[in-house]
Design a protein around this motif. Structure first.
Motif, PDB file in Angstrom:
ATOM      1  N   ARG A 213     -10.113   4.442 -14.249  1.00 19.93           N
ATOM      2  CA  ARG A 213      -8.948   3.700 -13.766  1.00 19.93           C
ATOM      3  C   ARG A 213      -9.076   3.393 -12.276  1.00 19.93           C
ATOM      4  O   ARG A 213      -8.836   2.262 -11.837  1.00 19.93           O
ATOM      5  CB  ARG A 213      -7.665   4.504 -14.044  1.00 19.93           C
ATOM      6  CG  ARG A 213      -6.399   3.876 -13.472  1.00 19.93           C
ATOM      7  CD  ARG A 213      -5.167   4.673 -13.899  1.00 19.93           C
ATOM      8  NE  ARG A 213      -5.303   6.087 -13.627  1.00 19.93           N
ATOM      9  CZ  ARG A 213      -5.132   6.646 -12.435  1.00 19.93           C
ATOM     10  NH1 ARG A 213      -4.843   5.894 -11.377  1.00 19.93           N
ATOM     11  NH2 ARG A 213      -5.240   7.957 -12.284  1.00 19.93           N
ATOM     12  N   ILE A 214      -9.470   4.404 -11.503  1.00 15.17           N
ATOM     13  CA  ILE A 214      -9.614   4.200 -10.057  1.00 15.17           C
ATOM     14  C   ILE A 214     -10.757   3.216  -9.776  1.00 15.17           C
ATOM     15  O   ILE A 214     -10.644   2.342  -8.917  1.00 15.17           O
ATOM     16  CB  ILE A 214      -9.870   5.539  -9.343  1.00 15.17           C
ATOM     17  CG1 ILE A 214      -8.676   6.481  -9.542  1.00 15.17           C
ATOM     18  CG2 ILE A 214     -10.118   5.321  -7.846  1.00 15.17           C
ATOM     19  CD1 ILE A 214      -8.926   7.897  -9.027  1.00 15.17           C
ATOM     20  N   ARG A 215     -11.864   3.370 -10.479  1.00 14.89           N
ATOM     21  CA  ARG A 215     -13.018   2.482 -10.269  1.00 14.89           C
ATOM     22  C   ARG A 215     -12.655   1.034 -10.591  1.00 14.89           C
ATOM     23  O   ARG A 215     -13.118   0.105  -9.921  1.00 14.89           O
ATOM     24  CB  ARG A 215     -14.195   2.934 -11.155  1.00 14.89           C
ATOM     25  CG  ARG A 215     -15.503   2.221 -10.859  1.00 14.89           C
ATOM     26  CD  ARG A 215     -16.649   2.946 -11.528  1.00 14.89           C
ATOM     27  NE  ARG A 215     -16.658   2.730 -12.963  1.00 14.89           N
ATOM     28  CZ  ARG A 215     -17.416   1.792 -13.573  1.00 14.89           C
ATOM     29  NH1 ARG A 215     -18.196   1.008 -12.843  1.00 14.89           N
ATOM     30  NH2 ARG A 215     -17.392   1.661 -14.871  1.00 14.89           N
ATOM     31  N   LEU A 216     -11.827   0.855 -11.612  1.00 11.61           N
ATOM     32  CA  LEU A 216     -11.436  -0.492 -12.019  1.00 11.61           C
ATOM     33  C   LEU A 216     -10.589  -1.168 -10.951  1.00 11.61           C
ATOM     34  O   LEU A 216     -10.718  -2.370 -10.711  1.00 11.61           O
ATOM     35  CB  LEU A 216     -10.657  -0.421 -13.342  1.00 11.61           C
ATOM     36  CG  LEU A 216     -10.245  -1.756 -13.960  1.00 11.61           C
ATOM     37  CD1 LEU A 216     -11.480  -2.568 -14.355  1.00 11.61           C
ATOM     38  CD2 LEU A 216      -9.358  -1.534 -15.180  1.00 11.61           C
ATOM     39  N   THR A 217      -9.720  -0.406 -10.292  1.00 14.95           N
ATOM     40  CA  THR A 217      -8.802  -0.995  -9.307  1.00 14.95           C
ATOM     41  C   THR A 217      -9.343  -0.995  -7.885  1.00 14.95           C
ATOM     42  O   THR A 217      -9.027  -1.878  -7.093  1.00 14.95           O
ATOM     43  CB  THR A 217      -7.452  -0.237  -9.326  1.00 14.95           C
ATOM     44  OG1 THR A 217      -7.697   1.156  -9.071  1.00 14.95           O
ATOM     45  CG2 THR A 217      -6.761  -0.393 -10.676  1.00 14.95           C
ATOM     46  N   LYS A 218     -10.191   0.005  -7.573  1.00 11.72           N
ATOM     47  CA  LYS A 218     -10.637   0.145  -6.185  1.00 11.72           C
ATOM     48  C   LYS A 218     -12.144  -0.025  -5.997  1.00 11.72           C
ATOM     49  O   LYS A 218     -12.639  -0.015  -4.875  1.00 11.72           O
ATOM     50  CB  LYS A 218     -10.194   1.503  -5.635  1.00 11.72           C
ATOM     51  CG  LYS A 218      -8.681   1.672  -5.605  1.00 11.72           C
ATOM     52  CD  LYS A 218      -8.277   2.994  -5.013  1.00 11.72           C
ATOM     53  CE  LYS A 218      -6.763   3.144  -4.977  1.00 11.72           C
ATOM     54  NZ  LYS A 218      -6.134   2.170  -4.051  1.00 11.72           N
TER      55      LYS A 218
ATOM     56  N   CYS B 248      -5.576   6.988  -0.141  1.00 11.92           N
ATOM     57  CA  CYS B 248      -6.232   5.923  -0.926  1.00 11.92           C
ATOM     58  C   CYS B 248      -6.351   6.230  -2.406  1.00 11.92           C
ATOM     59  O   CYS B 248      -6.821   5.378  -3.173  1.00 11.92           O
ATOM     60  CB  CYS B 248      -7.617   5.614  -0.346  1.00 11.92           C
ATOM     61  SG  CYS B 248      -8.792   6.984  -0.484  1.00 11.92           S
ATOM     62  N   SER B 249      -5.967   7.449  -2.810  1.00 11.08           N
ATOM     63  CA  SER B 249      -5.936   7.866  -4.224  1.00 11.08           C
ATOM     64  C   SER B 249      -7.329   8.055  -4.823  1.00 11.08           C
ATOM     65  O   SER B 249      -7.442   8.274  -6.037  1.00 11.08           O
ATOM     66  CB  SER B 249      -5.149   6.873  -5.079  1.00 11.08           C
ATOM     67  OG  SER B 249      -3.818   6.778  -4.644  1.00 11.08           O
ATOM     68  N   LYS B 250      -8.352   7.983  -4.012  1.00 12.32           N
ATOM     69  CA  LYS B 250      -9.697   8.191  -4.555  1.00 12.32           C
ATOM     70  C   LYS B 250      -9.985   9.692  -4.688  1.00 12.32           C
ATOM     71  O   LYS B 250      -9.408  10.510  -3.999  1.00 12.32           O
ATOM     72  CB  LYS B 250     -10.739   7.519  -3.648  1.00 12.32           C
ATOM     73  CG  LYS B 250     -10.623   6.004  -3.643  1.00 12.32           C
ATOM     74  CD  LYS B 250     -11.645   5.355  -2.739  1.00 12.32           C
ATOM     75  CE  LYS B 250     -11.497   3.824  -2.766  1.00 12.32           C
ATOM     76  NZ  LYS B 250     -12.481   3.147  -1.880  1.00 12.32           N
TER      77      LYS B 250
END
Length: 231
Positions: free
Chosen positions: A181-186, A224-226
């Protein structure tokens, strides 16, 4: 290897997969790119058509000169055969010969121009033929090299996908879902923490968070939520 360590390794595989896929795309684009060859062939065809047109005009001009010369020959024969006695008619015949010879000179000048034009175009066509042959050879050689490189990259991609799938099966499904999910958005899901700062946003990470991240827990940066990773 910790969970976050696995995610970081997965990300490295994903980045390498992305790079290799981009390289493969570029190779395939180059394999299908024959614009220079097509342009050279088009130029050759155009020049060939121009040459045929110029030769046709030259031939027509030659025929016109020959027709005029034949008319002069016929009038000369009539003029000096002795069959024509009328002085007025003789004068008219001489005038007609003079007019025809003037036309012949004009036509011959035009013919010389057409012959020169044909020679120029023939030289251009020869140059285009040589250039086209060179481009064909270069294109063929390039196709062989690119084809070989494509096979090599496809082999690397297959191995990377195999390694990626094998590693993904070892990772907790919920953690994997968070990563995707994170990779898709960031674009990048896992970032290192160095000197207490998140390298994703360069914000200082609270001590409690980076300590948990160091312990291998899945901790996301408050800014940054990473996912935070410490080696």
């Amino acid at each position: 290897m910790s969970l976050v360590g696995q995610l970081y390794k997965l990300q490295q595989l994903d980045l390498e997969l992305q790079r290799k896929q981009q390289e493969l795309n570029e190779i395939e684009n180059q394999l299908s790119d024959n614009n220079a060859l097509v342009a050279a062939e088009s130029k050759f065809v155009s020049q060939t058509e121009q040459l045929e047109d110029a030769k046709r005009k030259q031939k027509n001009s030659e025929w016109e000169v020959e027709d005029l010369q034949e008319k002069v020959k016929q009038i000369d024969s009539k003029l000096y055969s002795g069959t024509t006695k009328d002085p007025k008619e003789l004068v008219n015949l001489e005038k007609e010969i003079k007019s025809l010879k003037s036309q012949i000179r004009t036509k011959e000048d035009a013919l010389l121009g057409l012959m020169s034009q044909v020679e120029d175009i023939e030289a251009k066509v020869k140059t285009s033929v040589d250039e086209l042959e060179r481009l064909k050879q270069e294109w063929q050689q390039g196709q062989e090299i690119l084809g070989q490189r494509k096979g090599e990259v496809e082999t690397v991609l297959a191995k990377l996908r195999e390694d990626r799938d094998g590693l993904a099966r070892q990772i907790d499904s919920e953690a994997l879902s968070t990563y995707e999910r994170i990779r898709l958005t960031k674009g990048q899901a896992v970032v290192k923490v160095e000197r207490g700062r998140c390298l994703g946003c360069h914000i200082t990470v609270p001590t409690s968070q980076w300590q948990k991240a160091r312990a291998g827990d899945l901790i996301q940066c408050n800014s940054c939520s990473k996912i935070l990773y410490l080696e």
